[in-house]
Design a protein around this motif. Structure first.
Motif, PDB file in Angstrom:
ATOM      1  N   LEU A 262       0.703  -1.077  -0.003  1.00  0.00           N
ATOM      2  CA  LEU A 262      -0.026  -0.095  -0.023  1.00  0.00           C
ATOM      3  C   LEU A 262       0.918   1.245  -0.059  1.00  0.00           C
ATOM      4  N   LEU A 263       1.877   1.234   0.984  1.00  0.00           N
ATOM      5  CA  LEU A 263       2.783   2.618   0.929  1.00  0.00           C
ATOM      6  C   LEU A 263       3.559   2.757  -0.373  1.00  0.00           C
ATOM      7  N   TYR A 264       3.935   1.637  -1.015  1.00  0.00           N
ATOM      8  CA  TYR A 264       4.708   1.670  -2.435  1.00  0.00           C
ATOM      9  C   TYR A 264       3.698   2.241  -3.351  1.00  0.00           C
ATOM     10  N   ARG A 265       2.274   1.945  -3.435  1.00  0.00           N
ATOM     11  CA  ARG A 265       1.287   2.478  -4.242  1.00  0.00           C
ATOM     12  C   ARG A 265       0.944   4.016  -3.978  1.00  0.00           C
ATOM     13  N   MET A 266       0.948   4.292  -2.566  1.00  0.00           N
ATOM     14  CA  MET A 266       0.442   5.570  -2.293  1.00  0.00           C
ATOM     15  C   MET A 266       1.622   6.487  -2.858  1.00  0.00           C
ATOM     16  N   LEU A 267       3.334   6.186  -2.655  1.00  0.00           N
ATOM     17  CA  LEU A 267       4.137   6.959  -3.076  1.00  0.00           C
ATOM     18  C   LEU A 267       4.454   7.163  -4.549  1.00  0.00           C
ATOM     19  N   THR A 268       4.352   5.898  -5.009  1.00  0.00           N
ATOM     20  CA  THR A 268       4.880   5.754  -6.798  1.00  0.00           C
ATOM     21  C   THR A 268       3.757   5.589  -7.653  1.00  0.00           C
ATOM     22  N   GLY A 269       2.350   5.181  -6.884  1.00  0.00           N
ATOM     23  CA  GLY A 269       1.479   4.955  -8.086  1.00  0.00           C
ATOM     24  C   GLY A 269       1.714   3.653  -8.839  1.00  0.00           C
ATOM     25  N   ALA A 270       2.693   3.007  -8.481  1.00  0.00           N
ATOM     26  CA  ALA A 270       2.999   1.764  -9.336  1.00  0.00           C
ATOM     27  C   ALA A 270       2.887   0.391  -8.369  1.00  0.00           C
ATOM     28  N   PHE A 271       3.467  -0.733  -9.000  1.00  0.00           N
ATOM     29  CA  PHE A 271       3.103  -2.013  -8.383  1.00  0.00           C
ATOM     30  C   PHE A 271       4.659  -2.581  -8.283  1.00  0.00           C
ATOM     31  N   PRO A 272       4.945  -3.073  -7.059  1.00  0.00           N
ATOM     32  CA  PRO A 272       6.406  -3.628  -7.164  1.00  0.00           C
ATOM     33  C   PRO A 272       6.841  -4.780  -8.042  1.00  0.00           C
ATOM     34  N   PHE A 273       6.126  -5.417  -8.772  1.00  0.00           N
ATOM     35  CA  PHE A 273       6.321  -6.553  -9.427  1.00  0.00           C
ATOM     36  C   PHE A 273       5.956  -6.361 -10.964  1.00  0.00           C
ATOM     37  N   SER A 274       6.457  -7.115 -11.698  1.00  0.00           N
ATOM     38  CA  SER A 274       6.489  -7.068 -13.187  1.00  0.00           C
ATOM     39  C   SER A 274       5.197  -7.731 -13.490  1.00  0.00           C
ATOM     40  N   ARG A 275       4.077  -7.162 -14.142  1.00  0.00           N
ATOM     41  CA  ARG A 275       3.095  -7.775 -14.841  1.00  0.00           C
ATOM     42  C   ARG A 275       3.139  -7.917 -16.226  1.00  0.00           C
ATOM     43  N   LYS A 276       3.867  -8.899 -16.752  1.00  0.00           N
ATOM     44  CA  LYS A 276       3.930  -9.238 -18.171  1.00  0.00           C
ATOM     45  C   LYS A 276       2.551  -9.632 -18.907  1.00  0.00           C
ATOM     46  N   SER A 277       1.773 -10.099 -17.860  1.00  0.00           N
ATOM     47  CA  SER A 277       0.599 -10.743 -18.616  1.00  0.00           C
ATOM     48  C   SER A 277      -0.505 -10.394 -17.319  1.00  0.00           C
ATOM     49  N   THR A 278      -2.123 -10.574 -17.611  1.00  0.00           N
ATOM     50  CA  THR A 278      -2.830 -10.417 -16.659  1.00  0.00           C
ATOM     51  C   THR A 278      -3.119 -11.736 -16.101  1.00  0.00           C
ATOM     52  N   ASN A 279      -2.450 -12.686 -16.487  1.00  0.00           N
ATOM     53  CA  ASN A 279      -2.743 -14.155 -15.834  1.00  0.00           C
ATOM     54  C   ASN A 279      -2.407 -14.211 -14.425  1.00  0.00           C
ATOM     55  N   ARG A 280      -3.327 -14.676 -13.652  1.00  0.00           N
ATOM     56  CA  ARG A 280      -3.354 -14.796 -12.337  1.00  0.00           C
ATOM     57  C   ARG A 280      -2.046 -15.667 -11.872  1.00  0.00           C
ATOM     58  N   PHE A 281      -1.732 -16.793 -12.540  1.00  0.00           N
ATOM     59  CA  PHE A 281      -0.727 -17.698 -12.117  1.00  0.00           C
ATOM     60  C   PHE A 281       0.482 -16.975 -12.408  1.00  0.00           C
ATOM     61  N   ASP A 282       0.834 -16.125 -13.521  1.00  0.00           N
ATOM     62  CA  ASP A 282       2.132 -15.511 -13.640  1.00  0.00           C
ATOM     63  C   ASP A 282       2.248 -14.389 -12.470  1.00  0.00           C
ATOM     64  N   LEU A 283       1.189 -13.532 -12.328  1.00  0.00           N
ATOM     65  CA  LEU A 283       1.224 -12.723 -11.220  1.00  0.00           C
ATOM     66  C   LEU A 283       1.816 -13.151  -9.836  1.00  0.00           C
ATOM     67  N   GLU A 284       0.965 -14.400  -9.346  1.00  0.00           N
ATOM     68  CA  GLU A 284       1.591 -15.057  -8.129  1.00  0.00           C
ATOM     69  C   GLU A 284       2.662 -15.482  -8.358  1.00  0.00           C
ATOM     70  N   GLN A 285       3.465 -15.988  -9.421  1.00  0.00           N
ATOM     71  CA  GLN A 285       4.800 -16.628  -9.265  1.00  0.00           C
ATOM     72  C   GLN A 285       5.676 -15.448  -9.378  1.00  0.00           C
ATOM     73  N   SER A 286       5.174 -14.350  -9.846  1.00  0.00           N
ATOM     74  CA  SER A 286       6.322 -12.905  -9.701  1.00  0.00           C
ATOM     75  C   SER A 286       6.316 -12.402  -8.072  1.00  0.00           C
ATOM     76  N   ILE A 287       5.123 -12.525  -7.697  1.00  0.00           N
ATOM     77  CA  ILE A 287       5.163 -12.264  -6.055  1.00  0.00           C
ATOM     78  C   ILE A 287       6.132 -13.441  -5.534  1.00  0.00           C
ATOM     79  N   LEU A 288       5.944 -14.477  -5.661  1.00  0.00           N
ATOM     80  CA  LEU A 288       6.672 -15.538  -4.962  1.00  0.00           C
ATOM     81  C   LEU A 288       8.357 -15.548  -5.204  1.00  0.00           C
ATOM     82  N   GLN A 289       8.656 -15.302  -6.383  1.00  0.00           N
ATOM     83  CA  GLN A 289       9.867 -15.583  -6.882  1.00  0.00           C
ATOM     84  C   GLN A 289      10.672 -14.309  -7.453  1.00  0.00           C
ATOM     85  N   ASP A 290      10.233 -13.247  -7.762  1.00  0.00           N
ATOM     86  CA  ASP A 290      10.893 -12.090  -7.979  1.00  0.00           C
ATOM     87  C   ASP A 290      11.430 -11.074  -6.982  1.00  0.00           C
TER      88      ASP A 290
END
Length: 451
Positions: A277-305
């Motif tokens: 939330l703080l990251y979003r409030m300050l930068t307006g961005a998300f801290p993980f790369s979202r190369k696709s809208t696929n839920r699995f890819d997003l979850e793997q990015s959060i877990l590994q990147d």
């Protein structure tokens, strides 16, 4: 989805995997099967080969599709008690929220949360009553109040709650162009509210901008305890049961790694979400790369990147210049976003304390303490008088050095003068001796003297 439909889907899904990739869409289209099963098969094509845990989460996908179809025919009651439903103001996976007024008095407005039709016998009902129990136990100016609850005429439970006329916290920060300090002050209000919930044994588990509004007075308001968790054994068992069914309830983009891994959730999960939330409030961005809208890819990015450093983000209109976040504040954010819970702040209070220390110019816990670091924090914290004082010290030191140098020169010149004086005396003594010698010499050889 009933058991028969699910068995039909599993059989067809296995057959679907045997088809060539470019033939799978046509294979499904040719099937003469129940529309709900066909829709789920089409949805599965995007998930195929993405995860060996696909079937574990597929029941959740099925429920989402069925909920969507049910909502097409969803109609709230026109009135509940003395309140008339005005219009929908929000919707979640299990319930919708409506604005309601009392006897057409638009100055007296409340929010009415109603469970979706058809979920009366599901785990969603348990969560609905859990939210009611949690809200009834919480009394805080930054938490939307619960007024009452009951059952509609068609058998669905509802909650009467405080209506918050506000804006999502990130949008509020951007549209009002808040300064860095103002954003951090708002964040401290949120931390205090979450800390209050934790002290009452409640974990929110869904901290995100849309669940935190800023009202017309500027106060933050925490909403939606729909997936909040009470720290007791019954809730833990319920979580384990839902995990086995593959129906994890969470917002993927704002989920902690342990939520994605379906592990036991503690207050540390809220600390992680506060970091997001703080990251979003300050930068307006998300801290993980979202190369696709696929839920699995997003979850793997959060877990590994590794999270993208705030200072590496592009400047977004309405948000803070990334370069201004370099140093202590970036360390604080990254510590809150550690994937391993023990490496994060132990409590929300510790996170808030580090933010306050940053605002006060004190050393923060997120940075390894060194003498140079502590000195720099001291100077920054006391620059109003420390810099002039330091300047005076430098001037005094310069004066002392100058005086010492001058005294050394004077001493050297004095020593040189003494040496010259001594040499002069020696020369005078030599001259006197020479004169005496010459006088004596001439006296002995003077022809005018003698017998």
């Amino acid at each position: 989805m009933n058991q028969k439909q699910w068995e039909q889907f599993e059989a067809l899904y296995t057959e679907l995997q045997l088809q060539p990739v470019d033939e799978r869409q046509r294979f499904v289209a040719r099937l003469k099967i129940d529309d709900e099963v066909k829709e789920l098969l089409l949805a599965s094509l995007d998930e195929t080969d993405k995860s060996e845990q696909f079937f574990d989460s597929l029941r959740g996908v099925a429920d989402e599709i069925l909920n969507e179809k049910a909502l097409e025919y969803e109609r709230p009651p026109e009135t509940i008690g003395a309140y008339k439903i005005a219009h929908k103001i929000g919707r979640g996976g299990f319930s919708s929220v409506y604005l309601a007024t009392r006897d057409n008095d638009f100055s007296h407005r409340i929010a009415v949360k109603i469970l979706h039709r058809g979920l009366e016998g599901s785990s969603a009902l348990n969560r609905f009553y859990s939210e009611r129990r949690i809200l009834a136990a919480l009394n805080h100016p930054s938490i939307a109040s619960l007024y009452d609850g009951g059952i509609t005429d068609d058998g669905r439970p509802y909650l009467f709650m405080e209506y918050i006329d506000g804006v999502h916290i990130d949008i509020y920060c951007a549209t009002n162009n808040l300064s860095l300090e103002e954003r951090l002050r708002k964040f401290l209000q949120i931390c205090e509210t979450i800390g209050y919930a934790h002290r009452n044994l409640v974990i929110h588990r869904d901290i995100k901008p849309s669940n935190i509004l800023v009202d017309n007075s500027g106060r933050v308001k925490l909403l939606d305890f729909g997936i909040a968790k009470l720290l007791d054994d019954s809730d833990i068992e319920a979580d384990l049961h839902e995990t086995k069914l593959g129906t994890r309830v969470m917002t993927p983009m704002f989920s902690s790694p342990e939520q994605i891994r379906a592990e036991t959730i503690t207050t540390s999960s809220d600390v992680y979400q506060l970091g997001l939330l703080l990251y979003r409030m300050l930068t307006g961005a998300f801290p993980f790369s979202r190369k696709s809208t696929n839920r699995f890819d997003l979850e793997q990015s959060i877990l590994q990147d590794d999270p993208i450093l705030p200072t590496s983000q592009e400047k977004t209109a309405g948000y803070i210049e990334p370069a201004a976040l370099r140093g202590d504040l970036e360390h604080i954010i990254m510590m809150a976003l550690e994937k391993d819970p023990p490496r994060r702040y132990g409590t929300v209070a510790e996170l808030a304390e580090d933010i306050q220390r940053y605002l006060d110019g004190h050393p923060v816990k997120a940075v390894k303490p060194t003498m140079g670091y502590r000195s720099s924090r001291f100077l920054k914290r006391n620059k109003s008088w420390a810099i002039p004082t330091l300047a005076m010290i430098v001037i005094l030191a310069g004066s002392v050095i100058s005086l010492f140098y001058q005294s050394q020169l004077i001493r050297q010149e004095r020593d040189n003068a003494l040496v010259l004086e001594q040499q002069a005396r020696e020369e005078v003594a030599k001259s006197e001796k020479l004169s005496e010698y010459l006088i004596d010499l001439f006296s002995v050889n003077d022809p005018t003297q003698g017998g």
